[in-house]
Every structure is written in C-alpha cells, then in structure tokens.
Design a protein around this motif. Structure first.
Motif, PDB file in Angstrom:
ATOM      1  N   PHE A  20       0.847  -1.194   0.000  1.00  0.00           N
ATOM      2  CA  PHE A  20       0.000   0.000   0.000  1.00  0.00           C
ATOM      3  C   PHE A  20       0.879   1.239   0.000  1.00  0.00           C
ATOM      4  O   PHE A  20       1.898   1.289   0.707  1.00  0.00           O
ATOM      5  CB  PHE A  20      -0.908  -0.004   1.235  1.00  0.00           C
ATOM      6  N   LEU A  21       0.476   2.245  -0.764  1.00  0.00           N
ATOM      7  CA  LEU A  21       1.205   3.510  -0.820  1.00  0.00           C
ATOM      8  C   LEU A  21       0.211   4.654  -0.750  1.00  0.00           C
ATOM      9  O   LEU A  21      -0.811   4.643  -1.439  1.00  0.00           O
ATOM     10  CB  LEU A  21       2.019   3.602  -2.114  1.00  0.00           C
ATOM     11  N   VAL A  22       0.488   5.642   0.084  1.00  0.00           N
ATOM     12  CA  VAL A  22      -0.352   6.828   0.166  1.00  0.00           C
ATOM     13  C   VAL A  22       0.500   8.064  -0.102  1.00  0.00           C
ATOM     14  O   VAL A  22       1.609   8.181   0.419  1.00  0.00           O
ATOM     15  CB  VAL A  22      -1.067   6.942   1.531  1.00  0.00           C
ATOM     16  N   ILE A  23      -0.030   8.956  -0.929  1.00  0.00           N
ATOM     17  CA  ILE A  23       0.608  10.247  -1.160  1.00  0.00           C
ATOM     18  C   ILE A  23      -0.172  11.272  -0.357  1.00  0.00           C
ATOM     19  O   ILE A  23      -1.339  11.552  -0.651  1.00  0.00           O
ATOM     20  CB  ILE A  23       0.618  10.632  -2.648  1.00  0.00           C
ATOM     21  N   GLY A  24       0.456  11.827   0.671  1.00  0.00           N
ATOM     22  CA  GLY A  24      -0.206  12.749   1.580  1.00  0.00           C
ATOM     23  C   GLY A  24      -0.323  12.142   2.963  1.00  0.00           C
ATOM     24  O   GLY A  24      -0.544  10.937   3.104  1.00  0.00           O
ATOM     25  N   SER A  25      -0.173  12.980   3.987  1.00  0.00           N
ATOM     26  CA  SER A  25      -0.138  12.442   5.356  1.00  0.00           C
ATOM     27  C   SER A  25      -1.205  13.057   6.253  1.00  0.00           C
ATOM     28  O   SER A  25      -1.023  13.165   7.461  1.00  0.00           O
ATOM     29  CB  SER A  25       1.243  12.680   5.975  1.00  0.00           C
ATOM     30  N   GLY A  26      -2.347  13.451   5.667  1.00  0.00           N
ATOM     31  CA  GLY A  26      -3.469  13.897   6.471  1.00  0.00           C
ATOM     32  C   GLY A  26      -4.351  12.708   6.803  1.00  0.00           C
ATOM     33  O   GLY A  26      -3.908  11.730   7.418  1.00  0.00           O
TER      34      GLY A  26
END
Length: 489
Positions: free
Chosen positions: A6-12
């Motif tokens: 899993f990869l997420v762009i953004g840390s909100g």
C-alpha cells in the motif's frame, strides 16, 4: 524500485488508511512533501481554531459589562499566543514523524510523489528524491491549497494566504480580505477581535455563500456592523506602495444585490466601483487541489475541469487499484469529511463488498462570531430542485438560556411534508455543537422531526433552541414561520 502492498501520497486523513493497512500486516509507504499531518494540522483547522478560541475569550471579557461585570483587559501578548499555537502544531507534526520512523510497517519518503506509471510513483524534490515506489494499492490524499484569483497586479503584491496569516505575530492595523467564505469570516473575526480594522470584499450577495441564504444574510448583517463589508463586489486590481495595499473592486454582475459598507443596493447596476486600502491583504478566495504536480496522466487518473480527482461512489479513481479521498476529490473540503471518507476507503479495501460513501448528513461549521453551522439541504437547494418542503425558525433569545446569554441568532429547520429532516441551519452561540443533535438524528435515527421532538431536552440548556425549532408549527415553502413569545419555565 521498491515494492509495497500500500502507498499513500499525503499524510493527512490518508494516514488513517495507511495505519489500518499496516495493522493488517501490509507493507506501507507514505510520501509527503511537507510537515506530517496534512493541511488541517499544519495550516488549517487546528491552528486556526486554537487561535480563534483566544479571540472568543477576549470577546467574552469585552462583553462582561453587559452582564454587570466590570473587567478591563490590561494587555494581550499576541505574539506569544501565535508562537505557542504554532509550537503545539509543530510538536504534533513531529510526533507523527517519529511514529512513522519508528514503525516497522511504515516507510516514510520525504518529497513530492509523481506518478510515472500505473501504481508507480517517483519521489522528487525532497530528501528521498529519486526513490521509485510501486504498490498493489495506491491512495491519493494530497489535499488542496489556497487559490489565487485572476486579479490584475496581484503578483506584485506581498499578499497573505491563510498559511501566512496564521503565523503573523502582529495584527495588521487594517486588513483587507478578498473572499467571503469561511476562511475570510474566521480570520476576519480573529484579527478584528485583536484590534485590526477589517475590510472584506466578496463576490457573492452574502458572506458564507454556501450557507442557507437566510443565515448568510443574517451573518452579513452582523459583519457589516463590525467591519467594512463589500458583498457582491469582485476584486479586479491590486497594488502595493509605501506599505499600503490598494484593492479596486466593482459590482459583480451575477450578484442579485450589492452591499457597499452599510448600504444595501438592490440593483448592482446602481452601485459604484470602490477602492479599499490597508496595510495587509489576505487572499481567501477558495482552494485548489494539489494535483498539478502528481503526473496523474501517467497513471490514467482522470480529473475534472478544476483539477479535482474524479472518483466513483466508492472513492475509486479511473485507474485500477488507485483510490482518492479528502480535499483532492473536491466533494467537501472539510477535515471531518476526509476522515469520513478514510473510514469508507478502509471498509472498501478490507471488507468483502464495497459500500458507497454516505454524504447525506455532512455538517459544516464556521467558528466566527456569530458561529454558523448547518447540515443537509439549504432553502435555495430545495427551491432549485422544485421540491415541496416546510420550514420553521426559532430564535435563541426566545429560550431562557439564550435570553440570559444575551444571544442573537436562530435555528432554521427544513423538512419534507412527511416530516423527514431535509436540513438544519444555525447561527448563534455553540452552533457547531448544537447541530450535532440533528446530524445524529439524520444519520442514526429515523431522520424525522420525531427524533428531535420525542427526545428529552435539558431545561434550560441552550439545546432547547433546537428542540423548539422542531416542535412548533411549520410553514409551507419559503414562508418561514417565526416563533413568538418567551417560553420560560
């Protein structure tokens, strides 16, 4: 190339999904170009509401004479207030960073994530520049940033956005605000309470144009008493010289009416152009999605004409295995909406069958003075849909608690002819808390007037204003019935 589950762009709010995936023993990559925690924590609702509470305290003290309590404010350490709030925010962000760095399930990559292929991201412009990451599932949660309107000369003005305004350690002598939405309203209240003269220039007929029109009109009236308000005006030019900022504005042709200072003009054609000046300019004219540097085309991710990522009802994008949530999808640019969407993505990634996101009872609040909150349809929504409805409005001062507080404001209820709650809109003290009763009724109850009417309300708590708004006689269509008389027990 590094491979992840899993990869997420953004840390909100995307971190909520990342943590859920890591909790199921998936390998997780987090790509973030700025401070950890996203817009809300670092540049949005957290610092602004912390600062606004200081304004609320000061405003309360300054009203003390109205209640026979004589108090003087002998000093305000404005710079220390701002420094303390920003230090708290920085510590929270650093705490998130430490947590990710110490995790054996998360890998943090610092920089901008740019798609180079399907579910393949290269990190650019940061400490981890050059890293190439690929994942089975990718989430785009990059948020939004202030939008700067096309104003002649604006590029030569040292203007503020909300980001810089939240870090000012001295209130401007005279703040000019371009924009009439919730950011303009909240920051106008904050700086105005701490001594700035404030001028607001907004294109729409009322400030808070997304609110119910009756609420927006009442809010604009209150702000026109506090500040110089030019509603229905479009800023067309800006200049700066010798420490003074000048903004030229003209009546906006699409606005039905114009408010020039304290004067309401029914036909914009009868209104004159205006020029306003101050020592600082805040541009608070909406937000734009952080999608322009993501290389979405390389991954086959479609956007709308404003740049927001297009998703289906499950928050899946047009690219296989890529999801999106939060401000970047443009549904509701609210942190609690992003958190709601994160829960939906988690369910849909980890559950057996996908479920659509339910936006039916998505509330909003504006932490200004007066406070404003709402949920569901506005009266203009219902009129545009040509839908039959009934409405009722009840004023704060007609309750014992509201009268004791010297409160001004009202609760407005919109229902269909069978009693289903279509919307509720509040202007006045504690609006952001009072609206929650209606949100719960619309979400977890039957969603009808009976949910409120049959619930016992503490007497004489402020929540009685909601109870009584739902209890009396409703009026059909746009003929809002005003409840009369005091009901003190």
């Amino acid at each position: 190339m590094q491979e992840f589950d899993f990869l997420v762009i953004g840390s909100g709010s995307g971190l909520d999904v990342a943590n859920a995936m890591a909790g199921r023993e998936n390998s997780v990559a987090v790509v973030e170009e700025g401070p950890l925690g996203g817009t809300c924590l670092n540049r949005g609702c957290i610092p602004s509401k912390k600062l606004l509470y200081h304004a609320e305290v000061l405003e309360t003290v300054e009203r003390a004479d109205e209640f026979g309590i004589h108090a003087d404010v002998t000093g305000v350490d404005f710079a220390e207030i701002v420094r303390e709030v920003n230090a708290d925010v920085a510590e929270s962000s650093d705490s998130i960073r430490r947590g990710l760095k110490s995790s054996n399930r998360h890998d943090l990559f610092e920089g901008t994530g740019e798609f180079v292929d399907e579910r393949t991201v290269e990190v650019v412009d940061g400490a981890d520049e050059g890293a190439t990451l690929r994942a089975d599932t990718v989430l785009v949660a990059t948020g939004a940033r202030p939008s700067i309107p096309d104003i002649d000369g604006i590029e030569d003005v040292d203007y503020l956005t909300s980001t810089e305004a939240l870090q000012l350690e001295t209130p401007p002598d005279h703040l000019v605000i371009v924009g009439g939405g919730y950011i303009a309203a909240e920051l106008g209240h904050f700086f105005g309470t701490f001594g700035s003269d404030v001028t607001i220039v907004g294109r729409r007929e009322h400030l808070l144009p997304e609110a119910d029109p009756e609420v927006g009109a009442a809010f604009t009236d209150r702000y026109a008493d506090r500040f110089d308000v030019y509603a229905g005006y479009e800023a067309v030019a800006a200049a700066e010289a010798d420490g003074e900022v000048t903004v030229e504005a003209r009546p906006y042709p699409e606005s039905p009416t114009v408010r020039a200072g304290g004067e309401r003009i029914d036909d914009p054609a009868d209104a004159d152009d205006v020029t306003v000046t101050g020592d600082a300019l805040l541009v608070a004219a909406g937000r734009r999605p952080n999608t322009d540097a993501l290389g979405l085309g390389a991954a086959g991710i479609e956007t709308d004409d404003r740049g927001f990522v297009e998703t289906d009802e499950y928050l899946r994008t047009s690219a296989e295995g890529v999801w999106a949530l939060g401000d970047v999808v443009g549904e509701y640019l609210l942190k609690h909406s992003a958190n709601h969407e994160a829960k939906a993505v988690i369910r849909n990634l980890l559950g057996d069958e996908p479920e659509p996101v339910d936006y039916a009872a998505m509330p909003f609040a504006v932490f200004a003075s007066p406070e404003v909150a709402g949920v569901g349809a506005t009266e203009s929504d219902l009129r545009e849909a040509d839908r039959e409805y009934a409405t009722r409005t009840y004023r704060y001062e007609e309750t014992a608690r509201g009268d004791a507080m010297g409160a001004e404001g009202f609760v407005k209820v919109l229902i269909d002819l069978d009693g289903e709650i279509l919307g509720c809109h509040i202007i006045g003290p504690e609006a952001s808390n009072l609206i929650e009763e209606v949100v719960v009724a619309m979400t977890a109850g039957s969603g009808t007037v009976a949910d409120i009417r049959e619930s016992v309300h503490i007497h004489p708590a402020l929540s009685e204003v909601v109870d009584r708004a739902f209890t009396g006689q409703f009026s059909r269509g746009g003929d809002a019935g005003r409840a009369g008389g005091h009901h003190h027990g």
